[in-house]
Design a protein around this motif. Structure first.
Motif, PDB file in Angstrom:
ATOM      1  N   TRP A  68     -36.467   9.086  37.474  1.00  0.00           N
ATOM      2  CA  TRP A  68     -37.904   8.987  37.779  1.00  0.00           C
ATOM      3  C   TRP A  68     -38.742   9.002  36.508  1.00  0.00           C
ATOM      4  CZ3 TRP A  68     -39.491   6.917  41.929  1.00  0.00           C
ATOM      5  CH2 TRP A  68     -38.823   7.095  43.134  1.00  0.00           C
ATOM      6  N   LEU A  69     -38.353   9.805  35.527  1.00  0.00           N
ATOM      7  CA  LEU A  69     -39.117   9.846  34.276  1.00  0.00           C
ATOM      8  C   LEU A  69     -38.987   8.540  33.497  1.00  0.00           C
ATOM      9  CD1 LEU A  69     -38.585  13.438  32.879  1.00  0.00           C
ATOM     10  CD2 LEU A  69     -40.660  12.443  33.789  1.00  0.00           C
ATOM     11  N   ASN A  70     -37.827   7.897  33.591  1.00  0.00           N
ATOM     12  CA  ASN A  70     -37.637   6.638  32.872  1.00  0.00           C
ATOM     13  C   ASN A  70     -38.455   5.496  33.460  1.00  0.00           C
ATOM     14  OD1 ASN A  70     -35.938   7.776  30.985  1.00  0.00           O
ATOM     15  ND2 ASN A  70     -34.082   7.267  32.117  1.00  0.00           N
ATOM     16  N   LYS A  71     -38.983   5.665  34.658  1.00  0.00           N
ATOM     17  CA  LYS A  71     -39.847   4.637  35.251  1.00  0.00           C
ATOM     18  C   LYS A  71     -41.205   4.589  34.559  1.00  0.00           C
ATOM     19  CE  LYS A  71     -37.693   4.434  39.721  1.00  0.00           C
ATOM     20  NZ  LYS A  71     -37.451   3.073  40.117  1.00  0.00           N
ATOM     21  N   ILE A  72     -41.545   5.630  33.828  1.00  0.00           N
ATOM     22  CA  ILE A  72     -42.784   5.640  33.045  1.00  0.00           C
ATOM     23  C   ILE A  72     -42.469   4.979  31.711  1.00  0.00           C
ATOM     24  CG2 ILE A  72     -44.580   7.073  32.022  1.00  0.00           C
ATOM     25  CD1 ILE A  72     -43.884   9.219  34.123  1.00  0.00           C
ATOM     26  N   LYS A  73     -42.892   3.752  31.557  1.00  0.00           N
ATOM     27  CA  LYS A  73     -42.540   2.972  30.363  1.00  0.00           C
ATOM     28  C   LYS A  73     -43.371   3.343  29.142  1.00  0.00           C
ATOM     29  CE  LYS A  73     -39.559   0.570  32.630  1.00  0.00           C
ATOM     30  NZ  LYS A  73     -38.281   1.194  32.772  1.00  0.00           N
ATOM     31  N   ASN A  74     -44.676   3.487  29.312  1.00  0.00           N
ATOM     32  CA  ASN A  74     -45.563   3.793  28.186  1.00  0.00           C
ATOM     33  C   ASN A  74     -46.429   4.997  28.572  1.00  0.00           C
ATOM     34  OD1 ASN A  74     -47.030   3.775  25.879  1.00  0.00           O
ATOM     35  ND2 ASN A  74     -47.882   1.735  26.140  1.00  0.00           N
ATOM     36  N   PRO A  75     -45.984   6.215  28.243  1.00  0.00           N
ATOM     37  CA  PRO A  75     -46.705   7.402  28.698  1.00  0.00           C
ATOM     38  C   PRO A  75     -48.127   7.528  28.145  1.00  0.00           C
ATOM     39  CG  PRO A  75     -44.633   8.014  27.621  1.00  0.00           C
ATOM     40  CD  PRO A  75     -44.774   6.543  27.522  1.00  0.00           C
ATOM     41  N   GLU A  76     -48.388   6.963  26.966  1.00  0.00           N
ATOM     42  CA  GLU A  76     -49.718   7.112  26.371  1.00  0.00           C
ATOM     43  C   GLU A  76     -50.782   6.380  27.182  1.00  0.00           C
ATOM     44  OE1 GLU A  76     -46.998   6.355  24.379  1.00  0.00           O
ATOM     45  OE2 GLU A  76     -46.840   8.412  23.689  1.00  0.00           O
ATOM     46  N   THR A  77     -50.443   5.235  27.760  1.00  0.00           N
ATOM     47  CA  THR A  77     -51.435   4.487  28.538  1.00  0.00           C
ATOM     48  C   THR A  77     -51.377   4.824  30.023  1.00  0.00           C
ATOM     49  OG1 THR A  77     -49.937   2.609  28.826  1.00  0.00           O
ATOM     50  CG2 THR A  77     -51.423   2.550  26.933  1.00  0.00           C
ATOM     51  N   ALA A  78     -50.214   5.262  30.484  1.00  0.00           N
ATOM     52  CA  ALA A  78     -50.054   5.494  31.918  1.00  0.00           C
ATOM     53  C   ALA A  78     -50.423   6.912  32.342  1.00  0.00           C
ATOM     54  CB  ALA A  78     -48.620   5.206  32.330  1.00  0.00           C
ATOM     55  N   LEU A  79     -50.481   7.838  31.408  1.00  0.00           N
ATOM     56  CA  LEU A  79     -50.666   9.247  31.760  1.00  0.00           C
ATOM     57  C   LEU A  79     -51.878   9.850  31.068  1.00  0.00           C
ATOM     58  CD1 LEU A  79     -46.959  10.402  31.360  1.00  0.00           C
ATOM     59  CD2 LEU A  79     -48.095   9.732  33.462  1.00  0.00           C
ATOM     60  N   VAL A  80     -52.472  10.832  31.739  1.00  0.00           N
ATOM     61  CA  VAL A  80     -53.527  11.648  31.154  1.00  0.00           C
ATOM     62  C   VAL A  80     -52.861  12.617  30.173  1.00  0.00           C
ATOM     63  CG1 VAL A  80     -55.423  13.220  31.749  1.00  0.00           C
ATOM     64  CG2 VAL A  80     -54.762  11.441  33.334  1.00  0.00           C
ATOM     65  N   LYS A  81     -53.629  13.240  29.291  1.00  0.00           N
ATOM     66  CA  LYS A  81     -53.079  14.097  28.228  1.00  0.00           C
ATOM     67  C   LYS A  81     -52.191  15.217  28.789  1.00  0.00           C
ATOM     68  CE  LYS A  81     -54.486  16.786  24.231  1.00  0.00           C
ATOM     69  NZ  LYS A  81     -55.586  17.371  23.491  1.00  0.00           N
ATOM     70  N   LYS A  82     -52.627  15.903  29.840  1.00  0.00           N
ATOM     71  CA  LYS A  82     -51.811  16.988  30.415  1.00  0.00           C
ATOM     72  C   LYS A  82     -50.530  16.431  31.021  1.00  0.00           C
ATOM     73  CE  LYS A  82     -54.515  20.695  30.140  1.00  0.00           C
ATOM     74  NZ  LYS A  82     -54.180  21.917  29.515  1.00  0.00           N
ATOM     75  N   GLN A  83     -50.614  15.241  31.618  1.00  0.00           N
ATOM     76  CA  GLN A  83     -49.425  14.629  32.185  1.00  0.00           C
ATOM     77  C   GLN A  83     -48.437  14.254  31.086  1.00  0.00           C
ATOM     78  OE1 GLN A  83     -50.935  11.310  34.363  1.00  0.00           O
ATOM     79  NE2 GLN A  83     -51.617  12.555  36.091  1.00  0.00           N
TER      80      GLN A  83
END
Length: 191
Positions: A68-83
């Motif tokens: 499930w974590l590997n489905k997030i390809k680019n965490p900087e654009t896809a996630l808020v800072k806390k995420q």
């Protein structure tokens, strides 16, 4: 993985359509659309893949959580800072099973980005203390352990903290072996 802004755009579109439904007299439709938009707003602040990874982690399914974590390809654009902090925290937990150096990087990045729950922050610092202790950085490990103790207000990690303190006390013990130590004079007298 979608950009985090897309979720807000979808929510704004649904709210605009809900307002239109209110003006047309369809109150029930408008209320239902407002509730639907709340789901997208919730998913903006709590990423769905991180939530699913936490559920897999609760079941001790590390492979599923990693998937499930590997489905997030680019965490900087896809996630808020806390995420992003929780993304690194979860990766640190996964990687700590096999590679301590990478786990240390992930935990430090998670702490710098911020974790919203005190016990998660305490767990990250406790893991960092264990890593520092295994690398023979006892002062840093002691500092991190006291910070973890302060953050563990509910006492969820008391057993792990106590075990870590006991291990640190055992390692600090005397380095002299019984029967082989002493001064050079006493060794000459024996031999």
């Amino acid at each position: 993985m979608y950009n985090k802004i897309i979720k807000l755009i979808i929510a704004a579109g649904i709210i605009a359509f809900a307002v239109y439904q209110f003006t047309e007299g369809y109150i029930g439709n408008g209320i239902m659309l407002i509730l639907l938009s709340l789901i997208f707003i919730f998913l903006y602040f709590k990423n769905e893949f991180i939530l699913l990874a936490f559920l897999k982690l609760r079941k001790q399914d590390f492979e599923g959580a990693t998937k499930w974590l590997n489905k997030i390809k680019n965490p900087e654009t896809a996630l808020v800072k806390k995420q992003q902090g929780y993304y690194n925290y979860l990766h640190g937990i996964m990687v700590s099973q096999s590679n301590m150096n990478d786990a240390e990087k992930y935990f430090k990045k998670a702490i710098s980005l911020g974790l919203s729950m005190d016990h998660d922050l305490a767990m990250a610092k406790l893991n960092l203390a264990g890593i520092a202790f295994s690398k023979r950085r006892k002062i840093e490990a002691q500092k991190l352990l006291t910070e973890a103790t302060k953050l563990d207000k509910q006492g969820m990690l008391t057993d792990q903290i106590k075990m870590m303190k006991d291990n640190m006390k055992r390692a600090v013990g005397p380095t002299q072996h019984y029967g082989a130590g002493g001064s050079v004079r006493s060794q000459k007298r024996r031999g």
